[in-house]
Design a protein around this motif. Structure first.
Motif: not given
Length: 827
Positions: A312-330
């Motif tokens: 289970r991967l939970s995240f919180t992200a923010a950007d001043d104008y909008g996010l395009t994608d979020v990835t998890a890198s191992f």
């Protein structure tokens, strides 16, 4: 005499006309070049040609046309000769087609025989005949004769040009012709400059355009503009080139025509925006260019391993104008290979996002090995923000089948040291030679032999990956058959539906993905139950589930899925996505097991079932009583309605019609009266046992017992109409009592209370019900979901309860009862 004078006048007129015709035929070809010059000038004037020329060129054009006209007139008229009398007479004679030239005869005289009377008489007769012929003389229409002078037919082109000019000019034709003779040699003063400017922020910011309005206030706040915005400006009038200054940089306008110019500039810096023309500032604004900061991302919670070994991967992200994608890198120490996983966003171009996703990484060769996790968020400019690295061990599936465990060990050995392929091949050879250990599974045997041969004869890196995948699938086949495939299909269906909701897909696609998720969930639950059955048949111990844990059954999961479907159909897609997240969380932590027996729980379930059977018997008796009251037994004309709108008159039970033996049998000790008394006693016994087992007796059950007593008394008096009301009240009170019993059992035992259900369970707290909801939210499967139409749902629930209440009032007309039944079936 008069005849002679009339003839002379006629002849004089026709001679004059003939001379004019000859003059026209000679003059028109000579004047044609001059007429062509004038026609061309008029055509250009009607088309407003001169308005597009500068004044000096317009004047030069007038002079040129005047010179051309003068030359054409001089060349055409320099050798013009006026026609004489003889030419006019000859034209009349030729056009009239008369013989013997009668006009010449009038002027001729007799040459001989002047003294011969016969000759003179003959001459006079001849003149008389010629004078008679003069009456038939015709002048004829003049002929243009332009063909020799215009062999190419340019006169037709001139005519077409004049026609087009007249149509184009319309009522303004005379004004255009007059303006053609007045060239504006002195240029008009330039119009005052008019500046229109606006700024378009980048599309990904979602900000509206900013229209620049001139202000002379020195304290005006600066314009806050995102970097990368486009400045567009148009300048009309003013005369002279214009420039725009952004900080230290100056940019020139591009001319459109003599009176207009424009510019487009990308804004990347500067603290002041100004426009100038011929070194004179037109307008200026203070400016603040806001940079596009890279996004930020972090773990909302530390990565968690679920019961089913998903991560289970939970995240919180923010950007001043909008996010395009979020990835998890191992990544792993000492290896360049990277495992990238896309983490879905809960929407498109969100400035702030918090989400959780489940990923099954047990098939990956790194399962069970230490890795480093870094979250990365990207914005529209391609900027990347990273979280702090976290060290963790990827979840590894635990295999109970000995051969499956051995295959997974060899698979992990290839990951830790790929050079040990020979040792692994020998181990696979040894395992495959013990077919009894894997139940003589031919598919598993062939897979192990194929993996062995591939390791020995194919030295490429791709062979390692393919052999690892083959060993994983073989181990799954030996461990749990079709359960892994069903589990994979379920996760894929869940992820596809969540992605569709996030990108705001069409209703048709959402409905199709809902159906696919429902089918995958049913397949998974079936496979999970079959696995538990196989374990029991093999004598393998099943994990015992704590009775205080949250318990789930297929109906509860189906209700949650149906609830999410309803939310999606109503447009509340965010609430539907939250509901599906809860469903996914439950399924990921779902496990099969054996329920620990609880004597109090079993006793409560048994009493609840007895109450349900008692309610069905009471409903049958109510239907029978109502039919008897409608047939006229126990009611007479003028009888009033008691409370609850039921037939009968309180205090007048003795006023009933006479009945025969049939009525005595119906209402007697062996009829409905006895049945009502039996139901009342059963309810009393149930209340007694309920008080002994649970301590408290729901008050609605006591009121139901009293209503049954009133109904029995009415039946004893032979008044079925008076019994319908108390029986309906008894039904309502027993329903409320059943709900109170269910609430009490849920609080005591922490499960649904349905005997034989809840074969699945997951860890939970004592303050939650079997579906993980706070206690007291029995009918709301999305208590933690922010549903926008909560008040509407409460109102709908009240309406549904009212429909159930009215369905038990059998004094209503049959049409009304049928209508209520149709509504209940719909809901």
């Amino acid at each position: 005499m008069r005849t002679g004078n009339s003839l002379e006048r006629l002849l004089g007129q026709r001679l004059f006309l003939a001379r004019l015709a000859i003059l026209w035929e000679g003059l028109w070809p000579r004047l044609w070049p001059s007429v062509a010059v004038v026609g061309a000038f008029v055509a250009l004037s009607l088309l407003d040609f001169w308005a597009y020329l500068p004044g000096w060129l317009h004047a030069l054009g007038l002079i040129g046309f005047a010179i051309l006209l003068g030359i054409a007139l001089w060349r055409g008229l320099r050798d013009l000769v006026l026609p004489g009398q003889n030419a006019a007479r000859r034209r009349l004679e030729l056009n009239s087609d008369v013989a013997h030239r009668p006009l010449t005869v009038l002027d001729d005289e007799l040459a001989t025989g002047l003294r011969d009377p016969a000759a003179q008489a003959l001459w006079k007769l001849h003149q008389k005949r010629m004078r008679e012929a003069l009456k038939a003389l015709r002048v004829g229409l003049p002929r243009a004769g332009l063909a020799p002078y215009d062999p190419r037919g340019l006169r037709a082109v001139l005519g077409i040009a004049l026609f087009v000019g007249v149509m184009a000019a319309g009522t303004d034709g005379l004004n255009r012709i007059a303006a053609a003779f007045t060239p504006n040699v002195v240029p008009p003063p330039a119009a005052p400059p008019v500046l229109d400017a606006w700024i378009n922020p980048p599309a990904y910011t979602g900000l509206p355009p900013v229209f620049l309005t001139r202000t002379d206030s020195p304290t005006a706040p600066p314009l806050s503009i995102p970097t990368g915005s486009k400045l567009l400006a148009r300048l009309h009038g003013g005369g002279g080139p214009a420039t725009v200054t952004l900080g230290p940089d100056e940019h020139a306008f591009d001319p459109i025509d003599p009176a207009n110019q424009q510019i487009e500039v990308e804004i990347t810096g500067g603290d002041r925006l100004s426009f100038a023309q011929e070194n004179r500032e037109l307008a200026a604004w203070p400016l603040t260019v806001v940079p596009d900061l890279p996004p930020t991302v972090d773990h909302a919670q530390l990565p968690q391993e679920t019961v089913r070994k998903s991560l289970r991967l939970s995240f919180t992200a923010a950007d001043d104008y909008g996010l395009t994608d979020v990835t998890a890198s191992f990544t792993r120490d000492g290896q360049t290979e990277t495992l990238e996983i896309d983490l879905p966003l809960p929407g498109l171009h969100l400035r702030e996002a918090t989400n959780a996703t489940y990923r099954d990484l047990t098939p990956h060769p790194w399962a069970g090995l230490p890795v480093t996790l870094v979250l990365r968020a990207r914005d529209d400019l391609g900027q990347i923000g990273e979280s702090e690295p976290i060290d963790l061990v990827l979840p590894e599936r635990t295999f109970t089948h000995p051969v499956a465990r051995a295959l997974i060990e060899q698979r992990k050995q290839l990951t830790l040291d790929p050079t040990q392929r020979t040792i692994v091949a020998r181990a696979l050879d040894a395992i495959s030679k013990l077919p009894k250990d894997f139940n003589d599974d031919a598919t598993a045997y062939l897979a192990m032999r194929s993996a062995r041969s591939r390791l020995l004869h194919d030295q490429s890196d791709e062979a390692i990956e393919e052999v690892q995948q083959m060993l994983w699938e073989t181990a799954l086949r030996l461990e749990d058959g079709m359960l892994s495939i069903a589990e994979r299909n379920l996760r894929e269906a869940q992820q596809a539906l969540m992605d569709a909701l996030a990108r705001n897909a069409s209703d048709e696609e959402i409905e199709r993905l809902m159906d696919e998720l429902q089918a995958a969930m049913e397949e998974f639950l079936q496979a999970l139950a079959e696995q538990a059955q196989r374990q029991a048949e093999r004598g393998q111990p099943m994990e015992e589930i704590d009775p205080n844990a949250q318990q789930l059954d297929s109906e509860s999961l189906q209700e949650m899925l149906d609830r999410a479907r309803e939310l999606s159909r109503s447009g509340a897609r965010d609430a539907a996505r939250d509901m599906l997240s809860q469903l996914q969380n439950m399924l990921e932590n779902l496990k099969a097991g054996r329920m620990a027996q609880n004597p109090g729980q079993q006793q409560g379930e048994q009493m609840l079932n007895e109450l349900g059977d008692l309610m069905r018997q009471q409903q049958d008796l109510l239907d029978r009583t109502f039919r008897e009251s409608q047939n006229g037994r126990g009611m007479r004309p003028g009888q009033q309605m008691p409370r609850n709108g039921q037939p009968g008159q309180p205090g007048q039970r003795g006023n009933m019609p006479q009945r025969g033996q049939e009525g005595q049998d119906m209402f007697g000790p062996n009829g409905m009266t006895a049945q009502q008394e039996s139901l009342r006693r059963q309810l009393g016994d149930l209340m007694r046992r309920l008080g002994e087992g649970m301590g408290d007796i729901p008050r609605p059950l006591g009121r139901a017992e009293r209503s049954m007593r009133e109904a029995r008394e009415s039946l004893e008096m032979g008044e079925p109409g008076g019994a319908v009301g108390p029986q309906s009240d008894a039904m309502d009170q027993m329903r409320q009592g059943a709900e109170s019993m269910m609430q009490e059992m849920m609080q005591r035992f922490g499960q649904s209370g349905q005997e034989g259900e809840a074969p699945f369970g997951r860890a939970g707290g004592e303050d939650e019900d079997p579906l993980g909801r706070p206690l007291g939210a029995q009918w709301d499967y999305g208590d933690s979901v922010d549903v926008p139409d909560k008040m509407d749902l409460q109102r709908a629930r009240e309406i549904l309860e009212e429909l159930y209440r009215r369905s038990g009032q059998r004094n209503r007309t049959q049409d009304e009862l049928d209508y209520i039944d149709r509504l209940l079936k719909r809901f």
